[in-house]
Design a protein around this motif. Structure first.
Motif, mmCIF file in Angstrom:
data_model
loop_
_atom_site.group_PDB
_atom_site.id
_atom_site.type_symbol
_atom_site.label_atom_id
_atom_site.label_comp_id
_atom_site.label_asym_id
_atom_site.label_seq_id
_atom_site.Cartn_x
_atom_site.Cartn_y
_atom_site.Cartn_z
ATOM 1 N N HIS A 315 100.442 21.423 83.484
ATOM 2 C CA HIS A 315 100.491 19.965 83.596
ATOM 3 C C HIS A 315 101.162 19.420 82.347
ATOM 4 O O HIS A 315 101.614 20.190 81.491
ATOM 5 N N THR A 316 101.199 18.095 82.226
ATOM 6 C CA THR A 316 102.013 17.520 81.147
ATOM 7 C C THR A 316 101.470 17.832 79.755
ATOM 8 O O THR A 316 102.205 17.741 78.785
ATOM 9 N N ALA A 317 100.207 18.202 79.656
ATOM 10 C CA ALA A 317 99.687 18.556 78.325
ATOM 11 C C ALA A 317 99.943 20.025 77.975
ATOM 12 O O ALA A 317 99.851 20.405 76.816
ATOM 13 N N GLY B 203 93.105 17.429 80.842
ATOM 14 C CA GLY B 203 93.799 18.123 81.918
ATOM 15 C C GLY B 203 93.802 17.316 83.201
ATOM 16 O O GLY B 203 93.322 16.183 83.237
ATOM 17 N N PHE B 216 98.929 10.866 83.645
ATOM 18 C CA PHE B 216 99.563 11.631 82.577
ATOM 19 C C PHE B 216 98.471 12.392 81.838
ATOM 20 O O PHE B 216 97.427 11.842 81.510
ATOM 21 N N GLN B 217 98.711 13.680 81.581
ATOM 22 C CA GLN B 217 97.760 14.464 80.800
ATOM 23 C C GLN B 217 98.270 14.498 79.369
ATOM 24 O O GLN B 217 99.313 15.066 79.083
ATOM 25 N N ILE B 218 97.496 13.873 78.494
ATOM 26 C CA ILE B 218 97.910 13.792 77.103
ATOM 27 C C ILE B 218 97.211 14.912 76.327
ATOM 28 O O ILE B 218 96.114 15.346 76.690
ATOM 29 N N SER B 219 97.867 15.385 75.278
ATOM 30 C CA SER B 219 97.228 16.360 74.408
ATOM 31 C C SER B 219 96.410 15.606 73.371
ATOM 32 O O SER B 219 96.857 14.584 72.851
ATOM 33 N N SER B 221 96.033 16.307 70.532
ATOM 34 C CA SER B 221 96.716 16.326 69.239
ATOM 35 C C SER B 221 97.742 15.189 69.135
ATOM 36 O O SER B 221 98.342 14.993 68.090
#
Lengths: 406, 467
Positions: A315-317, B203, B216-219, B221
């Motif tokens: 996925h985008t992360a 996730g 949107f899957q952000i990290s 970090s």
């Protein structure tokens, strides 16, 4: 892992037994040291393993037809295989197991015995529930010794009509396609049931015992649905490859040898900004890295009504960390990663096109797109072959042709 | 403008029988979502099923003694875990005091680990919602046991109940109520850029998936960048960076296979959104409130950084998802759970404080969710899978310092016991979600559109959840 490796071509019933007695599974699903009910304190047996051995390892939650599709009741609803009462009963079976050669006692902790983690757990009768255990319409009789109770309970699960379709469909999903047709599942289920498979050359493989996995693998990999060349035109066939498989594929292509996971921190450290997105041996729960029923929201596969299990961890992360992880290895940017050698492609005689043909054969199974070829060609020719092959490799491992199989 | 449904209900008076709720509501819904000011919802998912019995703890002497008798070593194992201190003994619990904090004369308390949230409760910024869970229609022990009330599928199964909480359907569901809320506010024109309308720091989660909106899957970090992309040349090749970028975008890629298309689309979305993030996060604006260095703290931290820049991102309505695991305490609950509770309390409190710092505390509402509750009965050193659970709603807009819903007494075979103290929910997830959706600005018909099951329940059950 060792149990899986040893049992992969054996019988599924043996795998069930070995896994049940593994102290690592006992620890993970908290039934090591599971005590019989205590009427004075009101304590009851831990249901954890009873639940997951049914839901995840053997029969699943809903009744299945032999082609893996759900059975429906007269109202068109799925039919649940068991209730919580079944779980509570089966939980009594998994009581009394403890570390090998060690006195039972949770407060005593894990014994300091060499290789204790791979010695099967042993039964302490005094901690095993003496009562009868009735589940799934069957009964393990009162007073049966612990090991016999477990054996009988596992037999009941093994004999359940859901077992073959539940297991077979997931094995297909891991090997060839995320969305096998019911007919494909049925063909594999028949092999699971008979323990026999006839190879294309007429030779018969398998022991003839239900649950023999060797002929099941053959049936999965040699099924017409998996090998028919017209499959390339079927947009719905195939699967995304999970990150660890993509990485291992690169490692084999690049002749990486003498691999020790522990000496390559990026592989085991999932928390970096350049992580693979799938840390070996460290799925976050017994539900594994991804679920066989995962639907990637908003995706093309979802719109087509398909599951795409591996997308749960793609996925985008994780997309960018995967790119950086692979680049770290391909370019060997640190002493903590295994370097590859590119002797294979560098030994190709002939021009750039011959190199591309080689890369297409070993990395993308003859499916490299024109766009990828063009990028690879220009990049490869822009520098000397030693650098060019690394750059070309990085372009390819990020392509859909490499990350999927179909 | 909007009509506040609570006021409407109050004015109109009674509601009908279960099947009539939806019809009543359907008659007055000409209003679309109000998206004039900034608002965000943050789902804090506690994976594995947190033991609510061990979080909202019976406190009046009689109830506590009953509880202690049932839980046994889950309490006594904690004695002297710190010298001279027994965190689950009654004297050391943090009482929930004030109007609306008792039920039928019974009182409740948080454990010491929840002190940061206890302070928010005391100041009215945190409410407890008791015995929430997925149900199809009102249900009691009698109708559960007789089978006359419909029940959700696959009860007590982790993955399926996580999905049902988030999307009203078992694993495989295609859209969740957070995503449906996002669809509705997007359609109402709330956001000029939809990239960060629906964001997960944990996730892909079906909660955030809309029919149209793509999460949107952000990290945690922060912004991510692709190595070797923004250089003039790598390994001396001046053409590589541009080709690498095209490879990530799958430029000119004629992928015939849907799995390949999905992979390429994820890469493209990741690259484009992270370039936007990189540009924004390079500018000042982060809250200075320190977040805990845990996974949950880091996730909430990156969400706070996004919220701080809501105007720059062109968003007036956002839904977020964060999550943390380890709550499936079949064993070792006394040693495992307190640390997890401390993490929730510290992380959520720090997040609240950072919203206060940004002046947005009444514009951001956080709420907990979890697979299910756990048994009241002890099994070994832990507890087993249950159903209903107690949850927390936090924010300046919350009418906090009170317990809504019900917390059944610590005993067995009452009307909401499915066996061994697995609570039969009295507040549907649909009701819990609906009150959040109303606060978010959805009209009544839009709430029903996002939560069709809500029509089966009393719409006023949580009408006091917000100020």
């Amino acid at each position: 892992m060792d149990i899986m490796q040893e049992g992969a071509f054996g019988n599924y019933r043996d795998l069930m037994e070995d896994i049940t007695y593994s102290p690592l599974m006992g620890t993970w699903l908290t039934y090591i040291g599971n005590e019989k009910a205590d009427s004075t304190t009101g304590g009851v047996p831990d249901e954890n393993y009873a639940r997951e051995v049914m839901q995840l390892f053997t029969i699943g939650l809903i009744e299945l037809n032999q082609d893996g599709t759900p059975k429906l009741d007269s109202d068109g609803q799925e039919i649940e295989v068991y209730s919580n009462d079944d779980i509570t009963e089966l939980a009594k079976v998994f009581t009394g197991l403890w570390w090998a050669d060690t006195e039972f006692g949770v407060s005593l902790g894990r014994p300091a015995i060499p290789e204790i983690d791979v010695l099967p757990m042993e039964m302490t009768e005094s901690q095993h529930s003496p009562f009868s255990k009735s589940f799934l319409g069957e009964t393990v009789p009162e007073g049966l010794p612990g090991d016999q109770s477990i054996s009988m309970a596992l037999d009941i699960l093994f004999e359940h009509p859901n077992l073959a379709p539940f297991v077979s469909k997931q094995l297909i999903q891991r090997m060839t396609t995320s969305n096998p047709s019911p007919a494909y599942v049925r063909r594999v289920v028949e092999v699971f049931e008979t323990g026999l498979y006839t190879l294309p050359d007429g030779q018969i493989v398998g022991t003839g015992v239900r649950g023999d996995l060797a002929p099941v693998w053959a049936a999965i990999l040699l099924d017409n649905e998996a090998i028919d060349e017209t499959r390339d035109e079927d947009k719905t066939f195939g699967k995304l490859r999970e990150p660890i498989i993509r990485f291992v594929h690169w490692a084999r292509y690049a002749n990486v040898s003498a691999v020790e996971v522990t000496n390559s921190p990026p592989v085991v450290n999932g928390a970096t900004t350049a992580s693979l997105g799938q840390t070996p041996y460290r799925s976050s729960s017994v539900f594994n890295f991804y679920r066989p029923g995962f639907v990637a929201g908003g995706s093309e596969t979802a719109a087509a009504g398909l599951v795409s299990p591996e997308m749960q961890i793609t996925h985008t992360a994780t997309a960018i960390t995967y790119a950086n992880f692979m680049a770290n290895y391909v370019f060997q940017k640190s002493t903590k990663v295994w370097g590859g050698d590119y002797a294979g492609p560098l030994a190709v005689s002939g021009d750039t096109e011959a190199v591309i043909e080689y890369l297409d054969l070993v990395l993308t199974a003859g499916r490299m797109s024109e766009a990828t070829r063009e990028r690879v060609r220009e990049t490869y020719e822009s520098v000397d072959p030693e650098d060019g092959i690394k750059l070309a490799t990085q372009l390819i491992v990020m392509s859909p042709e490499y990350t999927t199989q179909h | 403008m909007t009509i506040n449904r609570r006021k409407f209900i109050r004015n109109v008076g009674a509601f009908g029988a279960a099947s009539g709720f939806a019809a009543n509501l359907g008659s007055f819904n000409a209003f679309a979502a109000d998206t004039s000011d900034y608002k965000a919802l943050v789902c804090v998912f506690l994976f594995g099923a947190m033991d609510g019995h061990d979080t909202v703890i019976p406190y009046d002497v009689e109830s506590y003694n009953q509880y202690e008798g049932i839980r046994g070593r889950l309490i006594s194992d904690l004695d002297n875990s710190t010298e001279g201190y027994s965190p689950r003994r009654r004297d050391n619990l943090l009482e929930l005091a004030g109007n609306g904090s008792s039920i039928d004369g019974r009182t409740f308390a948080f454990p010491e680990e929840f002190r940061p949230l206890h302070e928010l409760y005391a100041q009215g910024d945190l409410a407890v919602v008791g015995n929430v869970g997925p149900i199809v229609e009102p249900i009691t022990r009698a109708t559960f046991e007789s089978g006359s009330a419909r029940r959700p599928p696959r009860l007590f199964s982790h993955n399926d109940q996580q999905s049902i909480w988030q999307a009203s359907q078992p694993e495989g569901a295609r859209a969740g109520w957070g995503g449906r809320f996002a669809d509705i506010v997007e359609a109402a024109g709330a956001n000029s850029n939809s990239t960060f309308t629906s964001v997960s720091a944990a996730g892909p989660r079906v909660f955030l998936q809309g029919e149209n909106i793509q999460p949107f899957q952000i990290s945690s970090s922060g912004a991510q960048s692709v190595d070797f992309l923004d250089v003039n040349a790598h390994l001396n090749s001046s053409v590589f960076p541009a080709h690498y970028r095209d490879a990530l975008l799958n430029a000119n890629g004629a992928t015939s296979n849907l799995f390949g298309t999905d992979f390429a689309n994820v890469n493209r979305a990741a690259l484009e959104a992270n370039e936007l993030l990189t540009a924004q996060f390079a500018m000042p604006g982060d809250p200075v409130t320190q977040m805990p260095n845990s996974s949950l703290g880091s996730q909430l931290g990156v969400i706070a950084r996004l919220i701080a820049r809501n105007a720059n991102f062109g968003v007036k309505r956002q839904v977020f998802f964060v999550g943390t695991g380890g709550f499936d305490t079949h064993a070792n609950q006394p040693t495992e759970l307190p640390g997890l509770q401390a993490d929730i309390a510290d992380s959520m409190r720090a997040f609240h404080d950072s919203m206060v710092e940004l002046g947005l505390s009444d514009k951001v509402t956080s709420f907990t969710a979890s697979d299910f509750g756990r048994t009241l009965t002890r099994s070994g050193s832990g507890t087993d899978h249950g159903w209903g659970n107690h949850h927390f709603v936090m924010g300046g807009a919350v009418n906090g310092g009170r317990i809504l819903g019900n917390i059944p007494p610590p005993e067995f075979e009452h009307d909401y016991d499915a066996g061994q103290g697995r609570l039969i929910p009295q507040i549907a997830v649909d009701q819990y979600a609906a009150s959040l959706g109303q606060w978010f600005g959805l009209s009544d018909s839009e709430v029903l559109e996002a939560l069709p099951g809500f029509g089966n329940f009393d719409p006023t059950a949580l009408s006091n959840l917000f100020n």
